[in-house]
Design an enzyme around this catalytic site. Structure first.
Site, PDB file in Angstrom:
ATOM      1  CG  HIS A  61     -17.533   2.265  -5.459  1.00 24.83           C
ATOM      2  ND1 HIS A  61     -17.637   1.707  -4.205  1.00 24.83           N
ATOM      3  CD2 HIS A  61     -18.142   1.394  -6.312  1.00 24.83           C
ATOM      4  CE1 HIS A  61     -18.260   0.547  -4.293  1.00 24.83           C
ATOM      5  NE2 HIS A  61     -18.582   0.341  -5.549  1.00 24.83           N
ATOM      6  NE  ARG A  99      -5.434  11.300  -9.548  1.00 26.50           N
ATOM      7  CZ  ARG A  99      -6.447  11.445  -8.705  1.00 26.50           C
ATOM      8  NH1 ARG A  99      -6.609  12.595  -8.078  1.00 26.50           N
ATOM      9  NH2 ARG A  99      -7.294  10.463  -8.470  1.00 26.50           N
ATOM     10  CD  GLU A 156      -7.615  -4.204  -1.482  1.00 30.39           C
ATOM     11  OE1 GLU A 156      -6.423  -3.891  -1.550  1.00 30.39           O
ATOM     12  OE2 GLU A 156      -8.517  -3.391  -1.218  1.00 30.39           O
ATOM     13  CE  LYS A 186      -6.771   0.679  -6.881  1.00 32.38           C
ATOM     14  NZ  LYS A 186      -6.435   1.606  -7.947  1.00 32.38           N
TER      15      LYS A 186
END
Length: 724
Positions: free
Chosen positions: A283, A341, A248, A164
């Site tokens: 999530h 993917r 973040e 990330k």
């Protein structure tokens, strides 16, 4: 003529050639169709597809890949763990290989065993599905060395986008907007906590190599940071073998909007428009739709352009999804991550673009160009996907396990598609993801598609474990969802309405009672009952032989309403007088109720005060009566007989397991004083961690299990003595 031969052969008939080149459409076994453009068919050097592929996965995605492969004449090889020996994907494959015990680390994540199975079966390529090894660059590299094609992007792209922090740097260089945050390599907890303060709370801790919500934690206050960071790192290490995280800024009104991209080895890259995946719990997505509601054409095109730029920045090949977080107020969007993917929710894109993305994957992996250009792709209609999970929404969406004792699904059609890897009688176990199926629908517009989705959900019946089907019905019937007002905080925002308690209607109680009585009467008579006649159900009942009135009392228990007592009087005219008493409320009396039970269909038909109703009624494990009618699923418990009930009350202050699980971590020890809300134990189930906190202030008297122990549901974990 085989499907495969048809794909690559030109016919001499000019008019038929024109049709084939421009309009070939396949829809076999409810697999989505693909419309190919002229460029796809006119290529002289088209390469043939693989003869045989191995699917390194299980469940619905393995079955999904096999359906397309079979459509194209490609043979399939399944791999399976000991727990999946009788699974649907094993039955569907042309060949199957056992690769280890139930734990994923010893089977579906065992690279050596999977490669060995590919070699033994002479498979030319491996399709990884999603999850497991699908985003493992080492696996992709090893396959290249073994001269086995990886049906996915190059290892370099997986590696770049799998990190990330690195992916954020690449996106900044490619002029793709990113969320403010810290994406560096310094993982010192105090340093990360300082960065969180600089960014400003609330913040989001995310595993660098994460996905599916694992290793992700929202932190609202500095006091929560340390324990949430530790939990995120533990879960990341177990799921991905890497505990690095990034921090973040967490947007307060975000939407999750993602773009499907596809690239070939010739350098062509297209986007297939966007999906909205904002409705989530823990999530993880539960409802997806395409296109995203409420977006202008300008924003839609900008999303697509930035997604294509992201794919080009890493020399991408194959299917990928670029995920953006969008501010629901100003519609500005920021790059979150790229999933290298095929996504779980890819069917909604297939439905609105008339494509088969698995077929596209096979074409690209074979070295062929993309079947369509950007100009060829069009949005047509609207599609939804609802994920059917084995979980208990009323208990914080905790996963559930158990057998699928009864399974009835909506009828598939061109507008209703069911992707599943399970059949009635299969077991949902603790080792794997709890998703049972995906229900995908399409309409000419969002309103029509939503109506089809509601009807299809009403036709879904599952008995044997808890599911989220009734919760999904509540979501799609909510005014805000109907209006397209979606955001990632949708469930929390509308929690009270979505979880509103519903009283069990009298007609449901009557149908449950009649089903028990009438099915028992049929068993007792041991006679041939005349065929079920839905237009004249009353002729099949053997009450005339009783020749007298008889009273029987049935007792139910409802979690919300407590005891429900039903007194049923058999009348000489084959009807019933039924009295319902709920708790201390006044009795409700229904006279001359008629009923008929169809054992084969598990269906009850009742006439109550001149109103005719019918339902499917399933007896679950002799402890519950499950009723499916037009209003949904209702469950009435049959109380345990008093002589079976324990003579001892539960120990005061005891904390019990909410589900079958493994003990991952214990924070306390006997004799320790704990405050209310203090962390006690971390449980692990279905690859996710669940923190158990103390419900009270007191002293830890006893800890019943150790780290690593597997524990059944409703077992005592910790006993706490309340301090005065």
């Amino acid at each position: 003529m085989s499907t495969r031969y048809l794909l690559y052969t030109h016919t001499k008939a000019n008019n038929f050639t024109s049709f084939i080149r421009n309009n070939i459409i396949y829809n076999v076994h409810n697999v989505p169709f693909t419309v190919y453009n002229r460029r796809f068919f006119s290529s002289i050097e088209r390469k043939p597809l693989f003869d045989k592929i191995l699917i390194a996965n299980r469940g619905e995605i393995a079955c999904r890949v096999m359906r397309t492969a079979k459509k194209l004449g490609v043979k399939t090889v399944a791999v399976y763990s000991e727990a999946d020996r009788n699974a649907l994907h094993v039955k569907m494959a042309d060949e199957a290989y056992l690769i280890g015990p139930a734990p994923s680390a010893e089977s579906y994540l065992n690279i050596n065993k999977i490669i060995s199975a590919a070699k033994m079966s002479n498979s030319q390529a491996i399709h990884p599905g999603y999850g497991f090894l699908s985003e493992n660059p080492n696996f992709a590299e090893l396959l290249t060395k073994e001269n086995i094609t990886f049906i996915g992007p190059p290892a370099s792209a997986i590696m770049s986008m799998g990190s990330k922090s690195e992916s954020k740097d690449i996106m900044i260089a490619a002029d793709v907007p990113v969320v403010p945050g810290y994406h560096g390599i310094n993982q010192d907890p105090q340093f990360l906590k300082q960065k969180a303060s600089e960014i400003g709370y609330p913040v989001l801790i995310k595993a660098i190599k994460g996905g599916g919500g694992k290793g992700m934690r929202i932190v609202n206050d500095p006091s929560e940071f340390d324990i949430q960071l530790e939990s995120s790192k533990r879960e990341a290490m177990k799921s991905f073998g890497d505990d690095q995280v990034l921090i973040e800024k967490y947007l307060l009104t975000p939407r999750h909007v993602e773009v499907q991209v596809f690239a070939d080895m010739q350098g062509n890259v297209v986007h297939l428009f966007e999906r909205d995946c904002s409705v989530q719990r823990r999530h993880q997505k539960i409802l997806e739709e395409a296109p995203a509601p409420g977006l202008s054409d300008e924003i839609r095109m900008e999303l697509g352009a930035k997604a294509v730029a992201a794919a080009k920045a890493v020399n991408y090949v194959g299917a990928g999804t670029v995920e953006f977080i969008m501010d629901n107020v100003d519609k500005k969007f920021y790059f979150m991550e790229m999933n290298t993917r095929l996504q779980v929710e890819h069917p909604v894109t297939e439905m609105v673009t008339s494509t088969d993305l698995v077929q596209w994957q096979l074409e690209v992996a074979s070295g062929n160009p993309l079947p369509a250009t950007q100009k060829d792709l069009r949005l047509e209609g609207h599609a939804f996907e609802a994920r059917i999970y084995a979980e208990n929404p009323a208990n914080n969406f905790l996963p559930d396990t158990g057998p699928l004792l009864h399974l009835r699904t909506p009828s598939p059609s061109p507008n209703v598609r069911i992707e599943t890897g399970f059949e009635q009688g299969d077991e949902i176990n603790v080792h794997y993801d709890p998703m049972i199926a995906k229900l995908v629908v399409k309409g000419q517009n969002r309103t029509e598609a939503l109506g089809i989705l509601k009807r299809a959900l009403n036709g879904y019946e599952v008995v044997g474990l808890n599911t989220n089907i009734e919760f999904l019905k509540s979501v799609v019937s909510h005014d805000a969802f109907i209006a397209g007002e979606v955001e990632t905080g949708f469930i929390a925002k509308h929690n009270e309405e979505l979880f509103r308690s519903k009283e069990t209607p009298p007609h449901v109680i009557i149908q449950a009672s009649l089903s028990l009585i009438l099915s028992e009467l049929q068993n007792i008579t041991n006679e041939n009952i005349s065929p079920f006649d839905p237009f004249s159900p009353w002729t099949s009942l053997p009450f005339s032989r009783l020749n007298t009135n008889h009273v029987q009392t049935i007792r139910f228990y409802d979690d919300k309403e407590g005891d429900i007592n039903v007194k049923m009087r058999f009348n000489n005219d084959n009807s019933f007088d039924i009295t319902i008493v709920r708790g201390g409320l006044n009795p409700i009396v229904f006279k001359s109720v008629l009923g008929s039970w169809n054992e084969a269909e598990q269906q009850i038909i009742a006439e109550i005060e001149n109103h005719r109703v019918k339902s499917h009624v399933i007896l679950e494990k002799n402890s519950k009566v499950v009723i499916f009618d037009n209003e949904g699923k209702r469950v009435l418990k049959i109380p345990e007989p008093s002589y079976l009930q324990s003579k001892l009350a539960d120990v005061a202050g005891s904390i019990k397991t909410p589900m079958p699980c493994k003990i991952s971590q214990v924070f306390v020890k006997p004799g320790q004083i704990v405050e209310k809300g203090a962390p006690l134990v971390v449980l692990e189930a279905m690859k996710m961690e669940h923190l158990i906190k103390s419900p009270t202030t007191g002293k830890v008297e006893k800890i019943f299990y150790n780290v690593g122990d597997f524990v059944e549901e409703n077992k005592n974990l910790v006993n706490i003595v309340v301090e005065n």
